[in-house]
Scaffold this motif. Structure first.
Motif, PDB file in Angstrom:
ATOM      1  N   THR A 193       0.822  -1.209   0.000  1.00  0.00           N
ATOM      2  CA  THR A 193       0.000   0.000   0.000  1.00  0.00           C
ATOM      3  C   THR A 193       0.857   1.259   0.000  1.00  0.00           C
ATOM      4  O   THR A 193       0.568   2.227  -0.719  1.00  0.00           O
ATOM      5  CB  THR A 193      -0.945   0.003   1.216  1.00  0.00           C
ATOM      6  N   TRP A 227      -0.042   4.589  -8.024  1.00  0.00           N
ATOM      7  CA  TRP A 227      -0.439   3.465  -8.870  1.00  0.00           C
ATOM      8  C   TRP A 227      -1.524   2.648  -8.165  1.00  0.00           C
ATOM      9  O   TRP A 227      -1.731   2.748  -6.956  1.00  0.00           O
ATOM     10  CB  TRP A 227       0.746   2.545  -9.151  1.00  0.00           C
ATOM     11  N   SER A 228      -2.164   1.772  -8.950  1.00  0.00           N
ATOM     12  CA  SER A 228      -3.108   0.828  -8.365  1.00  0.00           C
ATOM     13  C   SER A 228      -2.339  -0.260  -7.621  1.00  0.00           C
ATOM     14  O   SER A 228      -1.170  -0.530  -7.919  1.00  0.00           O
ATOM     15  CB  SER A 228      -3.969   0.188  -9.460  1.00  0.00           C
ATOM     16  N   ARG A 229      -3.005  -0.889  -6.663  1.00  0.00           N
ATOM     17  CA  ARG A 229      -2.360  -1.976  -5.929  1.00  0.00           C
ATOM     18  C   ARG A 229      -1.989  -3.153  -6.840  1.00  0.00           C
ATOM     19  O   ARG A 229      -0.879  -3.692  -6.732  1.00  0.00           O
ATOM     20  CB  ARG A 229      -3.263  -2.440  -4.784  1.00  0.00           C
ATOM     21  N   ALA A 238       2.357   1.756  -3.459  1.00  0.00           N
ATOM     22  CA  ALA A 238       1.316   2.171  -4.402  1.00  0.00           C
ATOM     23  C   ALA A 238       0.939   3.635  -4.199  1.00  0.00           C
ATOM     24  O   ALA A 238       0.797   4.405  -5.165  1.00  0.00           O
ATOM     25  CB  ALA A 238       0.088   1.273  -4.253  1.00  0.00           C
ATOM     26  N   THR A 282       1.156  -2.236  -8.852  1.00  0.00           N
ATOM     27  CA  THR A 282       2.312  -2.149  -7.960  1.00  0.00           C
ATOM     28  C   THR A 282       2.749  -3.544  -7.532  1.00  0.00           C
ATOM     29  O   THR A 282       3.956  -3.848  -7.494  1.00  0.00           O
ATOM     30  CB  THR A 282       1.960  -1.302  -6.721  1.00  0.00           C
ATOM     31  N   HIS A 283       1.788  -4.386  -7.221  1.00  0.00           N
ATOM     32  CA  HIS A 283       2.106  -5.754  -6.785  1.00  0.00           C
ATOM     33  C   HIS A 283       2.863  -6.511  -7.877  1.00  0.00           C
ATOM     34  O   HIS A 283       3.788  -7.286  -7.585  1.00  0.00           O
ATOM     35  CB  HIS A 283       0.816  -6.496  -6.430  1.00  0.00           C
TER      36      HIS A 283
END
Length: 235
Positions: A31, A39-41, A34, A44-45
């Motif tokens: 989190t 960025w969106s999770r 991100a 980013t993941h």
């Protein structure tokens, strides 16, 4: 004319790694990365998972991320072998010609200061000894680096808090010590590029041989000119 073609995936990977410098903590969460990047999770993941797979990041039992030993090893290698900017080398040569004393450029290397370039004056009938490259953070250059490095931690600064406060106030450090068996005097100044501390410029001489006030003025002037050059026309 259009700009150079770049790979967005590489740019984004570098940005992910830079978040660790920005947050300045040993571990960070998905989190936090991100949010720092906007960025969106899921996106980013994907980048974090790729960096873990490549061995640059590790994930602990709390699912937090940290830089791996591989990343630390690369950092030490880069510190030791990355080229010193030509503007810094040119400034060092000019300082040697002006002060007629050895000039060093040191950078942070984990828990120490590392001399990555040193320029010696040409003197006849002089005895030269190999200078120590690794210096403690309590050294003159080390304290300058701690004072101006935005990534230095409070724990690193704590043992040198009084000296660091004085260095920040004046913009330079003056120190007298015994080095390699000799009583010496050292003057050091930071070299900044924006918010980053690139390193510390220092001059060293046997005690009593260097006029300290003149050395301070010379190094501070050189630092100001060097930082203006490094900033470029829009700096």
């Amino acid at each position: 004319m259009s700009g150079p073609t770049t790979l967005q995936s590489v740019e984004k990977t570098i940005r992910v790694l830079e978040v660790f410098l920005q947050l300045d903590r040993a571990t960070v969460t998905l989190t936090e990365v991100a949010e720092a990047l906007g960025w969106s999770r899921p996106a980013t993941h994907q980048y974090l998972t790729t960096l873990v797979h490549c061995g640059w990041l590790q994930q602990d039992e709390r699912r937090q991320y940290r830089l791996s030993i591989r990343a630390a090893t690369f950092g030490r290698f880069a510190t030791a072998h990355a080229g010193v900017p030509e503007a810094v080398s040119r400034t060092m040569r000019a300082l040697v010609a002006r002060l007629e004393e050895p000039i060093s450029f040191a950078v942070r290397n984990g828990g120490s200061a590392l001399i990555v370039e040193r320029v010696e004056p040409e003197r006849s009938l002089s005895v030269r000894r190999e200078a120590e490259r690794q210096l403690p953070l309590g050294s003159t250059s080390g304290q300058v680096l701690l004072a101006f490095d935005p990534h230095a931690s409070d724990a690193e600064r704590a043992p040198h808090a009084e000296a660091i406060a004085e260095i920040r106030e004046h913009g330079y450090s003056v120190h007298r010590a015994v080095w390699m068996g000799d009583a010496i005097e050292v003057v050091a100044v930071p070299v900044m590029q924006g918010e980053e501390c690139l390193g510390a410029l220092s001059v060293i001489a046997p005690e009593g041989r260097m006029e300290i006030t003149a050395a301070i003025d010379t190094l501070v002037s050189a630092r100001n000119a060097l930082e203006s050059e490094l900033a470029g026309p829009e700096g």
